[in-house]
Design a protein around this motif. Sequence first.
Motif, PDB file in Angstrom:
ATOM      1  N   HIS A  40       1.049   1.115  14.442  1.00 25.84           N
ATOM      2  CA  HIS A  40       1.876   1.115  13.234  1.00 25.84           C
ATOM      3  C   HIS A  40       1.799   2.495  12.602  1.00 25.84           C
ATOM      4  O   HIS A  40       0.709   3.052  12.458  1.00 25.84           O
ATOM      5  CB  HIS A  40       1.388   0.062  12.232  1.00 25.84           C
ATOM      6  N   PHE A  41       2.941   3.030  12.212  1.00 21.41           N
ATOM      7  CA  PHE A  41       2.952   4.384  11.670  1.00 21.41           C
ATOM      8  C   PHE A  41       2.442   4.407  10.230  1.00 21.41           C
ATOM      9  O   PHE A  41       2.550   3.438   9.493  1.00 21.41           O
ATOM     10  CB  PHE A  41       4.342   5.016  11.774  1.00 21.41           C
ATOM     11  N   LEU A  42       1.876   5.562   9.853  1.00 17.95           N
ATOM     12  CA  LEU A  42       1.392   5.779   8.497  1.00 17.95           C
ATOM     13  C   LEU A  42       2.581   5.895   7.556  1.00 17.95           C
ATOM     14  O   LEU A  42       3.509   6.666   7.795  1.00 17.95           O
ATOM     15  CB  LEU A  42       0.555   7.067   8.444  1.00 17.95           C
ATOM     16  N   LYS A  43       2.542   5.092   6.499  1.00 22.27           N
ATOM     17  CA  LYS A  43       3.544   5.156   5.435  1.00 22.27           C
ATOM     18  C   LYS A  43       2.773   5.391   4.144  1.00 22.27           C
ATOM     19  O   LYS A  43       1.737   4.772   3.911  1.00 22.27           O
ATOM     20  CB  LYS A  43       4.324   3.853   5.359  1.00 22.27           C
ATOM     21  N   ILE A  44       3.259   6.301   3.320  1.00 22.12           N
ATOM     22  CA  ILE A  44       2.600   6.618   2.058  1.00 22.12           C
ATOM     23  C   ILE A  44       3.566   6.294   0.919  1.00 22.12           C
ATOM     24  O   ILE A  44       4.759   6.558   1.022  1.00 22.12           O
ATOM     25  CB  ILE A  44       2.201   8.105   2.017  1.00 22.12           C
ATOM     26  N   VAL A  45       3.018   5.715  -0.152  1.00 18.91           N
ATOM     27  CA  VAL A  45       3.811   5.462  -1.349  1.00 18.91           C
ATOM     28  C   VAL A  45       3.278   6.379  -2.444  1.00 18.91           C
ATOM     29  O   VAL A  45       2.092   6.327  -2.776  1.00 18.91           O
ATOM     30  CB  VAL A  45       3.736   3.981  -1.786  1.00 18.91           C
ATOM     31  N   SER A  46       4.139   7.221  -2.953  1.00 21.17           N
ATOM     32  CA  SER A  46       3.767   8.186  -3.993  1.00 21.17           C
ATOM     33  C   SER A  46       3.325   7.458  -5.255  1.00 21.17           C
ATOM     34  O   SER A  46       4.025   6.569  -5.741  1.00 21.17           O
ATOM     35  CB  SER A  46       4.954   9.098  -4.297  1.00 21.17           C
ATOM     36  N   GLU A  47       2.158   7.855  -5.782  1.00 23.82           N
ATOM     37  CA  GLU A  47       1.663   7.237  -7.013  1.00 23.82           C
ATOM     38  C   GLU A  47       2.511   7.625  -8.213  1.00 23.82           C
ATOM     39  O   GLU A  47       2.633   6.854  -9.167  1.00 23.82           O
ATOM     40  CB  GLU A  47       0.204   7.644  -7.247  1.00 23.82           C
ATOM     41  N   ASP A  48       3.093   8.811  -8.169  1.00 28.86           N
ATOM     42  CA  ASP A  48       3.855   9.308  -9.316  1.00 28.86           C
ATOM     43  C   ASP A  48       5.163   8.555  -9.531  1.00 28.86           C
ATOM     44  O   ASP A  48       5.480   8.147 -10.635  1.00 28.86           O
ATOM     45  CB  ASP A  48       4.168  10.797  -9.163  1.00 28.86           C
ATOM     46  N   ASP A  49       5.929   8.394  -8.454  1.00 27.77           N
ATOM     47  CA  ASP A  49       7.270   7.814  -8.623  1.00 27.77           C
ATOM     48  C   ASP A  49       7.559   6.623  -7.721  1.00 27.77           C
ATOM     49  O   ASP A  49       8.664   6.107  -7.721  1.00 27.77           O
ATOM     50  CB  ASP A  49       8.336   8.894  -8.418  1.00 27.77           C
TER      51      ASP A  49
END
Length: 127
Positions: A40-49
């Motif tokens: 499974h690929f790395l997905k990041i969710v921005s904390e700012d927006d």
Amino acid sequence: MSSEPLETILELDGEERFDYFLDNVLEEREIWILVNQDNHFLKIVSEDDGIAYLPVWPSAAFAAKYAEGADGLTPRNLSLPEFFKKWVPGLQKDGLEVGVFPGTDDTLWITPAADLKNDLQDELANI
């Protein structure tokens, strides 16, 4: 690639890393992502927006450097045709942006997958 140039490049700002990314991806014709042991690929969710994005790198060395200290993440390459034909439509469908070449600072070029595809295709046309 020695660690000194790697560190120097990672210290560039987001726009400079974006330009470096374009140049190297066009030369190598591949993009690098990180995957876990389940592929499974790395997905990041921005904390700012709250923007969710797929981080991408111009080489395995940069992806591996980013993954240091994270259990089970390994670099995986995507050919440009695979990225264009499979990943761009999938990212668009899933509402994911692309985070181009995370580095050591807090700047990151986040762009829609279709825009990155267009930027790469425009650069390819100029070769």
